[in-house]
Every structure is written in C-alpha cells, then in structure tokens.
Scaffold this motif. Structure first.
Motif, PDB file in Angstrom:
ATOM      1  N   PHE A 186      -5.689 -11.728   7.771  1.00  0.00           N
ATOM      2  CA  PHE A 186      -6.180 -12.605   6.692  1.00  0.00           C
ATOM      3  C   PHE A 186      -7.421 -12.009   6.032  1.00  0.00           C
ATOM      4  CE2 PHE A 186      -9.252 -15.816   5.380  1.00  0.00           C
ATOM      5  CZ  PHE A 186      -8.520 -16.521   4.429  1.00  0.00           C
ATOM      6  N   TRP A 187      -8.401 -11.625   6.849  1.00  0.00           N
ATOM      7  CA  TRP A 187      -9.649 -11.105   6.300  1.00  0.00           C
ATOM      8  C   TRP A 187      -9.455  -9.740   5.643  1.00  0.00           C
ATOM      9  CZ3 TRP A 187     -13.647 -14.009   5.349  1.00  0.00           C
ATOM     10  CH2 TRP A 187     -13.811 -15.187   6.079  1.00  0.00           C
ATOM     11  N   TYR A 188      -8.499  -8.967   6.148  1.00  0.00           N
ATOM     12  CA  TYR A 188      -8.253  -7.661   5.529  1.00  0.00           C
ATOM     13  C   TYR A 188      -7.657  -7.835   4.129  1.00  0.00           C
ATOM     14  CZ  TYR A 188      -6.795  -2.878   4.778  1.00  0.00           C
ATOM     15  OH  TYR A 188      -6.649  -1.617   4.250  1.00  0.00           O
ATOM     16  N   GLY A 189      -6.690  -8.742   3.996  1.00  0.00           N
ATOM     17  CA  GLY A 189      -6.138  -9.001   2.669  1.00  0.00           C
ATOM     18  C   GLY A 189      -7.193  -9.492   1.699  1.00  0.00           C
ATOM     19  N   LEU A 190      -8.120 -10.311   2.205  1.00  0.00           N
ATOM     20  CA  LEU A 190      -9.181 -10.861   1.349  1.00  0.00           C
ATOM     21  C   LEU A 190     -10.175  -9.784   0.930  1.00  0.00           C
ATOM     22  CD1 LEU A 190     -10.188 -13.533   0.132  1.00  0.00           C
ATOM     23  CD2 LEU A 190     -11.624 -13.806   2.165  1.00  0.00           C
ATOM     24  N   VAL A 191     -10.579  -8.911   1.858  1.00  0.00           N
ATOM     25  CA  VAL A 191     -11.581  -7.904   1.527  1.00  0.00           C
ATOM     26  C   VAL A 191     -11.005  -6.837   0.594  1.00  0.00           C
ATOM     27  CG1 VAL A 191     -11.200  -6.277   3.443  1.00  0.00           C
ATOM     28  CG2 VAL A 191     -13.496  -6.555   2.500  1.00  0.00           C
ATOM     29  N   VAL A 192      -9.709  -6.541   0.709  1.00  0.00           N
ATOM     30  CA  VAL A 192      -9.093  -5.572  -0.207  1.00  0.00           C
ATOM     31  C   VAL A 192      -9.030  -6.158  -1.618  1.00  0.00           C
ATOM     32  CG1 VAL A 192      -6.972  -4.322  -0.761  1.00  0.00           C
ATOM     33  CG2 VAL A 192      -7.822  -4.356   1.586  1.00  0.00           C
ATOM     34  N   HIS A 193      -8.787  -7.460  -1.706  1.00  0.00           N
ATOM     35  CA  HIS A 193      -8.828  -8.089  -3.032  1.00  0.00           C
ATOM     36  C   HIS A 193     -10.259  -8.103  -3.576  1.00  0.00           C
ATOM     37  CE1 HIS A 193      -8.493 -11.006  -6.273  1.00  0.00           C
ATOM     38  NE2 HIS A 193      -9.528 -11.629  -5.730  1.00  0.00           N
ATOM     39  N   PHE A 194     -11.212  -8.401  -2.711  1.00  0.00           N
ATOM     40  CA  PHE A 194     -12.607  -8.517  -3.136  1.00  0.00           C
ATOM     41  C   PHE A 194     -13.146  -7.183  -3.639  1.00  0.00           C
ATOM     42  CE2 PHE A 194     -17.221  -8.920  -2.265  1.00  0.00           C
ATOM     43  CZ  PHE A 194     -17.482 -10.084  -2.988  1.00  0.00           C
ATOM     44  N   ARG A 195     -12.876  -6.110  -2.874  1.00  0.00           N
ATOM     45  CA  ARG A 195     -13.274  -4.753  -3.261  1.00  0.00           C
ATOM     46  C   ARG A 195     -12.144  -3.832  -2.829  1.00  0.00           C
ATOM     47  NH1 ARG A 195     -16.941  -3.101  -6.456  1.00  0.00           N
ATOM     48  NH2 ARG A 195     -18.305  -1.849  -5.141  1.00  0.00           N
ATOM     49  N   ILE A 196     -11.504  -3.154  -3.772  1.00  0.00           N
ATOM     50  CA  ILE A 196     -10.232  -2.490  -3.523  1.00  0.00           C
ATOM     51  C   ILE A 196     -10.322  -1.347  -2.512  1.00  0.00           C
ATOM     52  CG2 ILE A 196     -10.518  -0.899  -5.457  1.00  0.00           C
ATOM     53  CD1 ILE A 196      -7.237  -2.556  -4.271  1.00  0.00           C
ATOM     54  N   TYR A 197     -11.483  -0.697  -2.373  1.00  0.00           N
ATOM     55  CA  TYR A 197     -11.542   0.530  -1.566  1.00  0.00           C
ATOM     56  C   TYR A 197     -11.295   0.356  -0.069  1.00  0.00           C
ATOM     57  CZ  TYR A 197     -16.451  -0.827  -0.865  1.00  0.00           C
ATOM     58  OH  TYR A 197     -17.602  -1.507  -0.564  1.00  0.00           O
ATOM     59  N   PRO A 198     -11.456  -0.846   0.556  1.00  0.00           N
ATOM     60  CA  PRO A 198     -11.085  -0.945   1.979  1.00  0.00           C
ATOM     61  C   PRO A 198      -9.591  -0.735   2.254  1.00  0.00           C
ATOM     62  CG  PRO A 198     -12.630  -2.688   1.413  1.00  0.00           C
ATOM     63  CD  PRO A 198     -12.227  -2.041   0.123  1.00  0.00           C
ATOM     64  N   ILE A 199      -8.799  -0.500   1.204  1.00  0.00           N
ATOM     65  CA  ILE A 199      -7.384  -0.180   1.405  1.00  0.00           C
ATOM     66  C   ILE A 199      -7.240   1.102   2.228  1.00  0.00           C
ATOM     67  CG2 ILE A 199      -7.162   1.203  -0.709  1.00  0.00           C
ATOM     68  CD1 ILE A 199      -4.519  -1.243   0.631  1.00  0.00           C
ATOM     69  N   ILE A 200      -8.268   1.957   2.237  1.00  0.00           N
ATOM     70  CA  ILE A 200      -8.181   3.218   2.980  1.00  0.00           C
ATOM     71  C   ILE A 200      -8.102   2.988   4.488  1.00  0.00           C
ATOM     72  CG2 ILE A 200      -9.423   4.461   1.177  1.00  0.00           C
ATOM     73  CD1 ILE A 200     -11.898   4.433   2.988  1.00  0.00           C
ATOM     74  N   TYR A 201      -8.454   1.792   4.958  1.00  0.00           N
ATOM     75  CA  TYR A 201      -8.472   1.527   6.400  1.00  0.00           C
ATOM     76  C   TYR A 201      -7.135   1.033   6.935  1.00  0.00           C
ATOM     77  CZ  TYR A 201     -13.496   1.425   5.355  1.00  0.00           C
ATOM     78  OH  TYR A 201     -14.759   1.735   4.917  1.00  0.00           O
ATOM     79  N   VAL A 202      -6.135   0.883   6.067  1.00  0.00           N
ATOM     80  CA  VAL A 202      -4.899   0.230   6.510  1.00  0.00           C
ATOM     81  C   VAL A 202      -4.145   1.065   7.540  1.00  0.00           C
ATOM     82  CG1 VAL A 202      -3.496   1.142   4.599  1.00  0.00           C
ATOM     83  CG2 VAL A 202      -2.838  -0.994   5.734  1.00  0.00           C
ATOM     84  N   LEU A 203      -4.096   2.378   7.357  1.00  0.00           N
ATOM     85  CA  LEU A 203      -3.300   3.216   8.264  1.00  0.00           C
ATOM     86  C   LEU A 203      -3.856   3.240   9.689  1.00  0.00           C
ATOM     87  CD1 LEU A 203      -0.850   4.939   8.617  1.00  0.00           C
ATOM     88  CD2 LEU A 203      -2.109   6.911   7.737  1.00  0.00           C
TER      89      LEU A 203
END
Length: 370
Positions: A186-203
């Motif tokens: 939940f918090w990961y989806g929210l933080v990626v929406h809030f600031r797009i660059y945390p998408i790099i942590y998904v893998l």
C-alpha cells in the motif's frame, strides 16, 4: 618472626573485573531516543521561526523557492482551482492537499509537516537498526547523525518535501522486515504516485519476497548487521547467494509477489486515475511524464550538465532525452543483483547511484540523499 609477603600485598580493586565503558558510550546510554527527538524538534522549531524572520528582514530568503510553489498550488486547490495553474508545480496534487492549512492556519504549516517527517525518519532509522540487531550505542549514533545533520534539518525547515518520501520508504522497509507485505505494498504504491522515482526500488523488493518465508509466517531472509564478517564464510556463500537469486527470479509469480504487485499497482493507479479525472492531461504531464524528458541548464550538478548547457537552445530529440537513462538502468541492475539480499543497503546504493547518474541534480536532492 618474618612477615608473609601476602600480608604486604595490596588488596585488589573491587571493580577490576567490570568491563570498561568509554565516556561516549555512557553518554549514549544516558540519552535515550525520546530525549534526542525532543531536542531536535525544539531545534527545528527555532530554525523555522528564524526562517520567518530572515524572510522578512533580509534580501536572501531562508525559505526554499519550491516551498512558495507548493504554497501557491495549495492556495489554488483550497479555492477550488487546479494546482497546476501555478507554473512550475510538477508534483502530485496530494502535496498541495497536505499544504492547504498554509493558507488557513499559517504559511509555515508545511515546514512543520516536513520537519515532523524528518523526525519520523530518525525514529524509523532506530527501528530498522534494532530489527537488524545492531548494538544500541551504534543505533543512537546513527539517529544523532540524521537528526543533527546540518543538511537534513536545513532542507526540512526550508520547506523541501523530501523528508516525507524518506519516511515512507523507511516505513516500507520496516513493514518488509516484519513480514507485512500488504501494508508495504500500500505505502509503496502511494509513494511512487507521490514522487515517481521510488519506482527504482521495485525489483529488489520483489526479489526479497521469498515465498518460503512469508508463507511460513517468518521474516524475509535479510542479512543481520555484523561488525565483523568472516571473509571465508562470505566467499563460500557467494555461489549459494547467486543460486538463491536465480531461484527467486524463477518463482517471480509467487503469491506474495503477485499480491504486492496487485496492491501497490492498484493504489498507484487509483490515485493517478482520480487526479487524472480531476485535472486531466495537465496533471499527467506535469506530475509524471515531464520528469522523463526534463532537462535543466541551471543549478545543476549532473554529469550531463555541460552538454545540456551548451545545447539547451537547440531542441533535444526524444531519443537523446531518454538515452541518458541507459547508464542509470545498467548501474541499477548491477547493484540490485549484487546486493538484493541486503535490502536496506541495496536501496541505499540504488539511491546514491540514481542521484549520481541523474540528468537533473540540484544541491538539495544531492545533499539529502548523500
């Protein structure tokens, strides 16, 4: 009569067998986390008050220029208009929504919010280190380094929103360390929406969601901290780590990974869809798509700065704008496959590499992440 030499011997000190403790260790023991938080909170309040005075009496403002952008966007939202009517506002509408009290309560509301997030980061650092079995004195040193770091408390009190992102990322790590996949998603989806660059942590997050551990109710397999690690043991575990990594890749569609992807994706798409419905393509471009092709010839510490500066008057091709992500992508993959088993350290290395190879690197994001 001759005295025995035992009578002349001095008595042994009563505390000779106690372990020696340095003054710094005693100081850390006597100062607990709550005292540090109160002290750093008072210090931040003083800086915010001082910032208001400097803004009113000096030519050079203490407040970050971006904070004025946030405040203007929040004021527009409060009056029922789009926050994107404020030029250069290129963030999620959530940020403007959080700062609506700027125009109702006080213009420094956002600074207090960001500084509170900064304090929360200190709490989360302590929690993560304790979960990883780090000694208490080192935990306290780490918290002090964050809470009383001139870079971090200056960035928060000047009105930069990055402490919110830091707090959310650390909370995700805590959720994963405790095996709470749903909350982390939940918090990961929210933080990626809030600031797009945390998408790099998904893998790396996907890689540590080992089904053998989560299905048995245990914590994910992450390395505990150790001050001394035997090199022979590490070298003998190298082959095993690579085997485990490829095994994780083969089982990528496990229940835990699918659940994390669905929940985080649903949260991200729900927030994005809601604001697209409210603000249209302007939101999509300013908050998300703009950051893929952004070039900045000013206040820039990027390795691409000189090339961008010389050619800024000429229109860059889309391929030129996107190809700069290739070094970032390669470095990110190498770091992920090398350090994924140690999630906190892996995210740290990813962040350093992301900032170092980014096209746009201002002094604030460079200082905050380093």
């Amino acid at each position: 009569m001759k005295k025995s030499h035992f009578c002349d011997a001095e008595p042994a000190p009563a505390f000779s067998n106690l372990p020696s403790v340095s003054l710094s260790q005693l100081a850390m023991i006597s100062i607990n986390i709550r005292s540090l938080l109160w002290l750093s909170a008072i210090f931040r309040v003083i800086l915010i008050v001082y910032g208001e005075w400097q803004d009113s009496h000096m030519e050079v403002r203490y407040t970050d220029v971006d904070y004025l952008v946030f405040s203007d966007a929040a004021s527009l939202m409060a009056s029922g208009d789009s926050p994107y009517k404020r030029t250069t506002y290129r963030y999620s509408p959530l940020l403007a929504f959080f700062l609506i009290p700027n125009s109702i309560i006080h213009r420094s509301w956002g600074k207090f919010l960001f500084s509170a997030s900064d304090l929360l980061v200190g709490v989360f650092i302590h929690s993560i280190l304790k979960l990883r079995k780090v000694p208490e004195d080192l935990c306290m040193y780490s918290v002090v380094v964050w809470l009383f770091n001139p870079f971090t408390f200056t960035i928060g009190t000047r009105g930069n929103c990055e402490p919110i992102v830091c707090a959310m990322i650390l909370w995700i790590i805590i959720c994963l360390l405790k095996g709470n996949v749903l909350q982390a998603a939940f918090w990961y989806g929210l933080v990626v929406h809030f600031r797009i660059y945390p998408i790099i942590y998904v893998l790396p997050i996907i890689l540590i969601l080992d089904p053998l551990f989560f299905r048995s109710g245990l914590k994910p397999r992450l390395q505990n901290w150790s001050s001394r690690q035997d090199k022979t043991l590490r070298s003998s575990n190298k082959v095993t780590d690579q085997y485990d990594l490829w095994k994780a890749l083969k089982t990528v569609f496990s229940q835990e990974r699918v659940m994390f992807g669905l929940v985080s994706g649903a949260v991200f798409l729900s927030c994005t869809g809601l604001f697209f419905y409210l603000y249209g393509w302007e939101f999509l471009h300013e908050a998300l798509l703009y950051h893929l092709t952004r070039t900045d010839p000013r206040h820039n510490f990027s390795i691409y700065f000189y090339h961008i500066y010389l050619h800024y008057e000429h229109e860059f091709l889309m391929v030129e704008k996107l190809i700069s992500f290739l070094p970032q992508f390669i470095v990110q993959l190498v770091l992920i496959f090398r350090f994924a088993q140690d999630l906190p350290f892996c995210l740290f290395m990813q962040t350093v590499a992301f900032v170092a190879f980014n096209k746009v690197r201002s002094s604030e994001n460079a200082l905050l992440w380093y």
